[in-house]
Design a protein around this motif. Structure first.
Motif, PDB file in Angstrom:
ATOM      1  N   GLY A 117      38.863  48.091  34.762  1.00  0.00           N
ATOM      2  CA  GLY A 117      40.302  47.917  34.872  1.00  0.00           C
ATOM      3  C   GLY A 117      41.095  48.615  33.796  1.00  0.00           C
ATOM      4  O   GLY A 117      42.317  48.766  33.916  1.00  0.00           O
ATOM      5  N   THR A 118      40.424  49.051  32.734  1.00  0.00           N
ATOM      6  CA  THR A 118      41.126  49.784  31.680  1.00  0.00           C
ATOM      7  C   THR A 118      41.701  51.080  32.219  1.00  0.00           C
ATOM      8  O   THR A 118      42.813  51.479  31.870  1.00  0.00           O
ATOM      9  N   CYS A 119      40.938  51.744  33.077  1.00  0.00           N
ATOM     10  CA  CYS A 119      41.409  52.992  33.693  1.00  0.00           C
ATOM     11  C   CYS A 119      42.016  52.740  35.076  1.00  0.00           C
ATOM     12  O   CYS A 119      42.990  53.382  35.452  1.00  0.00           O
ATOM     13  N   HIS A 120      41.428  51.805  35.808  1.00  0.00           N
ATOM     14  CA  HIS A 120      41.853  51.544  37.187  1.00  0.00           C
ATOM     15  C   HIS A 120      42.570  50.199  37.237  1.00  0.00           C
ATOM     16  O   HIS A 120      42.086  49.241  37.870  1.00  0.00           O
ATOM     17  N   ALA A 121      43.701  50.122  36.570  1.00  0.00           N
ATOM     18  CA  ALA A 121      44.402  48.839  36.403  1.00  0.00           C
ATOM     19  C   ALA A 121      44.846  48.236  37.732  1.00  0.00           C
ATOM     20  O   ALA A 121      44.642  47.041  37.986  1.00  0.00           O
ATOM     21  N   ALA A 122      45.445  49.033  38.593  1.00  0.00           N
ATOM     22  CA  ALA A 122      45.948  48.518  39.872  1.00  0.00           C
ATOM     23  C   ALA A 122      44.797  48.033  40.752  1.00  0.00           C
ATOM     24  O   ALA A 122      44.885  46.972  41.384  1.00  0.00           O
ATOM     25  N   SER A 123      43.715  48.792  40.786  1.00  0.00           N
ATOM     26  CA  SER A 123      42.558  48.401  41.594  1.00  0.00           C
ATOM     27  C   SER A 123      41.921  47.129  41.047  1.00  0.00           C
ATOM     28  O   SER A 123      41.472  46.264  41.806  1.00  0.00           O
ATOM     29  N   TYR A 124      41.895  47.012  39.738  1.00  0.00           N
ATOM     30  CA  TYR A 124      41.302  45.813  39.128  1.00  0.00           C
ATOM     31  C   TYR A 124      42.145  44.578  39.448  1.00  0.00           C
ATOM     32  O   TYR A 124      41.606  43.508  39.748  1.00  0.00           O
ATOM     33  N   GLU A 125      43.469  44.716  39.405  1.00  0.00           N
ATOM     34  CA  GLU A 125      44.341  43.590  39.713  1.00  0.00           C
ATOM     35  C   GLU A 125      44.195  43.158  41.172  1.00  0.00           C
ATOM     36  O   GLU A 125      44.149  41.962  41.479  1.00  0.00           O
ATOM     37  N   SER A 126      44.126  44.118  42.078  1.00  0.00           N
ATOM     38  CA  SER A 126      43.962  43.763  43.486  1.00  0.00           C
ATOM     39  C   SER A 126      42.575  43.180  43.743  1.00  0.00           C
ATOM     40  O   SER A 126      42.415  42.284  44.583  1.00  0.00           O
ATOM     41  N   TYR A 127      41.573  43.650  43.014  1.00  0.00           N
ATOM     42  CA  TYR A 127      40.221  43.076  43.120  1.00  0.00           C
ATOM     43  C   TYR A 127      40.238  41.616  42.688  1.00  0.00           C
ATOM     44  O   TYR A 127      39.589  40.770  43.313  1.00  0.00           O
ATOM     45  N   ARG A 128      40.987  41.298  41.648  1.00  0.00           N
ATOM     46  CA  ARG A 128      41.017  39.921  41.148  1.00  0.00           C
ATOM     47  C   ARG A 128      41.698  38.961  42.128  1.00  0.00           C
ATOM     48  O   ARG A 128      41.541  37.751  42.009  1.00  0.00           O
ATOM     49  N   ASP A 129      42.431  39.488  43.092  1.00  0.00           N
ATOM     50  CA  ASP A 129      43.063  38.641  44.106  1.00  0.00           C
ATOM     51  C   ASP A 129      42.096  38.263  45.223  1.00  0.00           C
ATOM     52  O   ASP A 129      42.423  37.411  46.050  1.00  0.00           O
ATOM     53  N   THR A 130      40.928  38.908  45.267  1.00  0.00           N
ATOM     54  CA  THR A 130      39.926  38.574  46.271  1.00  0.00           C
ATOM     55  C   THR A 130      39.024  37.459  45.744  1.00  0.00           C
ATOM     56  O   THR A 130      39.010  37.153  44.553  1.00  0.00           O
ATOM     57  N   TYR A 131      38.256  36.856  46.641  1.00  0.00           N
ATOM     58  CA  TYR A 131      37.334  35.807  46.203  1.00  0.00           C
ATOM     59  C   TYR A 131      36.312  36.366  45.225  1.00  0.00           C
ATOM     60  O   TYR A 131      35.957  35.718  44.237  1.00  0.00           O
ATOM     61  N   HIS A 132      35.840  37.591  45.484  1.00  0.00           N
ATOM     62  CA  HIS A 132      34.919  38.236  44.545  1.00  0.00           C
ATOM     63  C   HIS A 132      35.528  38.272  43.147  1.00  0.00           C
ATOM     64  O   HIS A 132      34.883  37.902  42.152  1.00  0.00           O
ATOM     65  N   GLY A 133      36.763  38.724  43.079  1.00  0.00           N
ATOM     66  CA  GLY A 133      37.427  38.867  41.783  1.00  0.00           C
ATOM     67  C   GLY A 133      37.783  37.540  41.147  1.00  0.00           C
ATOM     68  O   GLY A 133      37.783  37.413  39.917  1.00  0.00           O
ATOM     69  N   GLN A 134      38.109  36.549  41.962  1.00  0.00           N
ATOM     70  CA  GLN A 134      38.449  35.236  41.407  1.00  0.00           C
ATOM     71  C   GLN A 134      37.238  34.603  40.734  1.00  0.00           C
ATOM     72  O   GLN A 134      37.349  34.011  39.654  1.00  0.00           O
TER      73      GLN A 134
END
Length: 713
Positions: free
Chosen positions: A304-321
């Motif tokens: 997420g340091t480089c891919h901030a937007a992708s990391y944030e959207s990943y955290r909204d999924t069950y995987h990311g939670q």
């Protein structure tokens, strides 16, 4: 005769050359000593870093040729002397001629300075070689070599083992800065010491499995000891791109794979300063085994340091939670995209290329079907062009939440104001005048039977458990969420508890539905369907709403109600909507393979969104509006126990449901609903249970609000 003059000429030229060389040697011996750097380490008559030159020459007075040969070959000297034989003869001749009859005693060796060290190590033919210009640009450039190389006390020095302790040196300097009160001036040194502390706990600082006499990697295995550049300098940026090769010295296979990736090509071939190198993913000083859960979490976060937007959207999924909660068993970035061989999504070799995506999903979801391929793991709610279904669902849920709470919170605030003012003025509230019923004095009206009270309790408890376990995942980034999940035994245990509670909730709901269907099946007329005993909304409810608002603003009398009020009907019908939205979306996610076999993958995105948003609506409504209507309004505060005892004082019933009371009196049916007041133990138990549930609900309300504002702050 011709040959004789030629031979004579050659002889004269040779003699002239010898005379010239001898003259040059005699005149430039001292200058040559200076030019060749000899005087940097040696004094003429006193000992400096090496022996005095006069003393050394005197030892070879009888055999100067042997000394010249040794110097030219580098025997007994740290390096070969780059000089011609004539120059060497000139220098030695000068020394022998200048040697006094009584040599002075050798002076104590002085501490070598950097110029002395560089006199040898600055020579590009000397090993190890040190580039003076590069070294002086480094953070160590102003320090003496012997501050690190403490075992070198004289020049020339013997061949020594590598005994430099970066840890001890920096620790000592930091302790000195602390003692002198100069920590602010040397703040960067404090950062380095902190990095050392983290390094000492890393896998690199641990003994090597094959050779326990050494660590896995020391500071200078990763850093070029003499060329450590300041943060922000161009030199440091250039050095950063060399990190993969430094790591590859030990991790050759990983370097080979990395070189083929989009990251490796950008760093090694294109020299892109923003390209990800090993330390960007694996960290620098905290590095540990990638197989450890903590390492997996850190690596994912570093993406997420480089891919901030992708990391944030990943955290909204069950995987990311689950990842945010501190558990590593769900899919991480590298599980889908690959690790050292990661490629762009458009690359046919990428594991997330459309042609390869199903196979990638099947690594975790063995029974995954084609519907999984169109799931959007990085969908957002603000991009209609890419994710129209998610955008529309989000806007619908925002409108639903905003509309619901705009009405009911306004309703609550106005109701509190009007009812509080009337209680303050002690205004009499009965609206229906009936003849006193002596036989009803001190009696209670039975509103709910035991089965209804049990259903309500099961509903309440299961819903609160659903809220706790669900919101802890929805707001996984909240400080309280990991505490709750850990207390429940982890996300897997929490999921089992969540689903068990959902089954209880659904069982009560469908049992109630079955009971109601048997009752309404007997209704034969519209009057029964829309009559006072029906919970179906009718025109009278709409009139009551307008009358209530008129009373709120002082434009009319407080309306009187029948068996069911409009807010009780809303409370009743809300679960039907909630069960439909939350229940169906929950089942879709629970049975993902079955869902994906008939629906496209984006249905999971929509299901996840509406499941969480509808749960939020339910929790906020129940713990604010429902609690106010039944417990917190001035006429009820602090608790109404009717749903725990089943009965309510007759006078209270007459006030709250005047039309029902009047009808029962007129038809003579009131008597069959009258019961004795609940026993004292039952009343006490009802209050304890009621306050416990209200306390739990308010605690959940606080957690939900903290999670909501924390995630949207």
């Amino acid at each position: 005769m011709v040959g004789k003059p030629v031979k004579a000429g050659k002889l004269l030229l040779a003699l002239a050359g010898l005379l010239f060389a001898a003259a040059a040697s005699a005149q430039s011996g001292e200058a040559l000593l200076e030019a060749k750097g000899c005087l940097g380490c040696h004094g003429l008559e006193e000992k400096k870093m090496g022996p005095a030159l006069g003393e050394a020459a005197a030892k070879h007075k009888g055999a100067p040729a042997k000394l010249i040969a040794a110097l030219r070959e580098g025997k007994g000297h740290p390096m070969k002397v780059e000089a011609t034989e004539a120059e060497l003869k000139a220098m030695i001749g000068f020394l022998l001629a200048a040697q006094p009859s009584g040599a002075k005693p050798a002076a104590a060796a002085a501490r070598p300075d950097n110029a002395t060290c560089l006199a040898c190590h600055g020579n590009d033919k000397f090993t190890p070689h040190l580039d003076q210009e590069r070294f002086e640009k480094s953070v160590h450039g102003k320090r003496l070599c012997v501050e690190c190389h403490k075992d070198i006390t004289e020049i020339p020095h013997k061949k020594i083992a590598h005994k430099v302790s970066c840890v001890t040196c920096h620790d000592d300097l930091w302790k000195a800065a602390q003692k002198e009160g100069k920590t602010q001036e040397h703040a960067r040194l404090g950062v380095v010491v902190d990095q050392i502390d983290r390094y000492m706990r890393s896998i690199h600082a641990r003994p090597n499995r094959e050779d326990q006499s050494r660590t896995n990697a020391t500071c200078y295995n990763c850093h070029e000891a003499h060329y450590v550049y300041p943060v922000g300098s161009q030199e440091r940026a250039d050095w950063r791109l060399s990190i993969p090769k430094a790591c590859g010295a030990c991790h050759a296979k990983q370097l080979e794979a990395y070189a083929t990736s989009v990251h490796g090509k950008a760093a090694l071939q294109q020299r892109n300063p923003a390209a990800a190198v090993c330390s960007d993913c694996h960290t620098t000083h905290d590095i540990d085994r990638p197989a450890k859960e903590s390492s997996k979490l850190v690596i994912t976060k570093n993406c997420g340091t480089c891919h901030a937007a992708s990391y944030e959207s990943y955290r909204d999924t069950y995987h990311g939670q689950v990842h945010t909660l501190g558990y590593a068993y769900t899919a991480k970035c590298y599980d889908c995209h690959g690790s050292h061989t990661v490629q762009r999504v458009s690359d046919p070799g990428s594991s997330v290329h459309p042609d390869n995506r199903l196979k990638t999903c099947q690594k975790c979801h063995a029974n995954a079907t084609a519907g999984f391929v169109s799931f959007e793991p990085h969908a957002t709610t603000n991009d209609f062009g890419r994710f129209p279904q998610v955008w529309l669902s989000a806007k619908f849920m925002i409108g639903l939440l905003a509309g619901t709470f705009a009405f009911f919170w306004t309703h609550t605030a106005l109701w509190f104001y009007r009812e509080y003012r009337e209680r303050q003025s002690r205004k009499s509230r009965p609206h229906v005048l009936t003849n006193d019923l002596p036989q009803a004095q001190g009696r209670y009206y039975r509103r709910f039977t035991a089965i209804w009270r049990l259903a309500h309790l099961l509903f309440a408890v299961s819903l609160m458990v659903l809220t706790l376990t669900g919101m802890a995942v929805l707001y996984a980034e909240s400080a309280w969420a990991p505490v709750v999940i850990n207390a429940l035994g982890g996300p897997k245990s929490a999921a089992l508890i969540h689903r068990a509670s959902a089954l209880i909730f659904a069982a009560v709901f469908f049992a109630h539905l079955a009971y109601i269907l048997t009752r309404v099946a007997k209704w034969r007329s519209l009057a029964q369907w829309l009559g006072p005993h029906s919970l179906i909304p009718n025109w009278q409810d709409l009139k009551d709403i307008f009358a209530m608002f008129k009373w709120f603003v002082g434009k009319g009398e407080r309306p009187v109600f029948d068996r069911w009020t409009y807010w009780e009907k809303f409370d009743y019908w809300a679960p039907f909507w909630g069960v439909t939205i939350i229940g169906v979306s929950g089942l879709m996610m629970w049975f993902s393979a079955a869902t994906a076999s008939v629906l496209p993958g984006w249905a999971f995105n929509v299901a996840t969104l509406v499941h969480g948003e509808e749960a939020l609506l339910a929790a906020l409504f129940l713990f604010t509006v429902h609690f106010f209507n039944n417990h917190f309004r001035p006429d009820k505060f602090p608790l109404d126990v009717v749903m725990f005892t089943g009965s309510v004082p007759l006078e209270e019933f007459r006030r709250e449901h005047a039309l029902e009371y009047e009808r029962l009196v007129q038809t003579g049916e009131l008597q069959k609903y009258l019961v004795d007041a609940p026993s004292q133990p039952m009343t006490l138990g009802a209050k304890i249970l009621g306050f416990t549930l209200i306390g739990a609900g308010l605690a959940l309300l606080v957690l939900v609000l903290v999670g909501f504002f924390g995630s949207n702050g």
